[in-house]
Write a protein that holds these residues in place. Structure first.
Motif, short mmCIF file in Angstrom:
data_model
loop_
_atom_site.label_atom_id
_atom_site.label_comp_id
_atom_site.label_asym_id
_atom_site.label_seq_id
_atom_site.Cartn_x
_atom_site.Cartn_y
_atom_site.Cartn_z
N TYR A 1 -46.28 -37.58 -3.60
CA TYR A 1 -46.77 -37.07 -4.87
C TYR A 1 -48.00 -37.87 -5.33
O TYR A 1 -49.03 -37.30 -5.67
CB TYR A 1 -45.66 -37.14 -5.91
CG TYR A 1 -46.08 -36.94 -7.34
CD1 TYR A 1 -46.37 -35.67 -7.82
CD2 TYR A 1 -46.19 -38.01 -8.21
CE1 TYR A 1 -46.75 -35.48 -9.14
CE2 TYR A 1 -46.57 -37.84 -9.52
CZ TYR A 1 -46.86 -36.57 -9.98
OH TYR A 1 -47.24 -36.37 -11.28
N SER B 1 -50.35 -32.54 -13.22
CA SER B 1 -49.51 -33.57 -12.60
C SER B 1 -48.03 -33.41 -12.90
O SER B 1 -47.19 -33.78 -12.08
CB SER B 1 -49.98 -34.96 -13.02
OG SER B 1 -49.91 -35.10 -14.43
N ASP B 2 -47.70 -32.85 -14.05
CA ASP B 2 -46.29 -32.68 -14.39
C ASP B 2 -45.77 -31.29 -14.01
O ASP B 2 -44.65 -30.94 -14.35
CB ASP B 2 -46.02 -32.97 -15.87
CG ASP B 2 -46.85 -32.12 -16.81
OD1 ASP B 2 -47.94 -31.64 -16.41
OD2 ASP B 2 -46.43 -31.95 -17.96
N CYS B 3 -46.56 -30.54 -13.27
CA CYS B 3 -46.15 -29.20 -12.81
C CYS B 3 -46.24 -29.11 -11.29
O CYS B 3 -46.35 -28.01 -10.74
CB CYS B 3 -47.04 -28.14 -13.44
SG CYS B 3 -46.91 -28.04 -15.23
N HIS C 1 -41.86 -39.57 -3.93
CA HIS C 1 -42.81 -40.03 -4.94
C HIS C 1 -44.12 -40.53 -4.31
O HIS C 1 -45.20 -40.31 -4.87
CB HIS C 1 -42.17 -41.12 -5.81
CG HIS C 1 -42.99 -41.47 -7.00
ND1 HIS C 1 -43.20 -40.57 -8.05
CD2 HIS C 1 -43.66 -42.59 -7.32
CE1 HIS C 1 -43.97 -41.15 -8.95
NE2 HIS C 1 -44.26 -42.37 -8.54
N ASP D 1 -52.25 -33.52 -17.30
CA ASP D 1 -50.89 -33.03 -17.50
C ASP D 1 -50.93 -31.74 -18.31
O ASP D 1 -51.96 -31.37 -18.87
CB ASP D 1 -49.98 -34.08 -18.13
CG ASP D 1 -50.42 -34.52 -19.51
OD1 ASP D 1 -50.98 -33.69 -20.26
OD2 ASP D 1 -50.21 -35.69 -19.86
N SER D 2 -49.83 -31.03 -18.35
CA SER D 2 -49.81 -29.72 -19.00
C SER D 2 -50.06 -29.83 -20.49
O SER D 2 -50.66 -28.94 -21.09
CB SER D 2 -48.47 -29.02 -18.74
OG SER D 2 -47.39 -29.80 -19.23
#
Length: 58
Positions: A26, A15-17, A23, A45-46
């Protein structure tokens, strides 16, 4: 990602990449991946991915 899922791959969206034009798009993309119990894959997330790679398998 959908094509990979259709071919039998287990998919993970970081999600953070990833991003989108706005938005709302997204958030919609994240929701599409996990709809119907994660039919197309999972979202994390990463940091979670990196922690899982650093953990020894038990």
């Amino acid at each position: 990602m959908r094509d990979a899922s259709d071919r039998g791959y287990e998919c993970l969206l970081l999600s953070d990449c990833t991003g989108a034009t706005d938005h709302g798009n997204y958030l919609a993309a994240l929701k599409m991946v996990t709809m119907q119990g994660g039919v197309f894959g999972a979202v994390a997330d990463s940091g979670a991915l990196l922690r899982s790679l650093e953990s020894p398998l038990t």
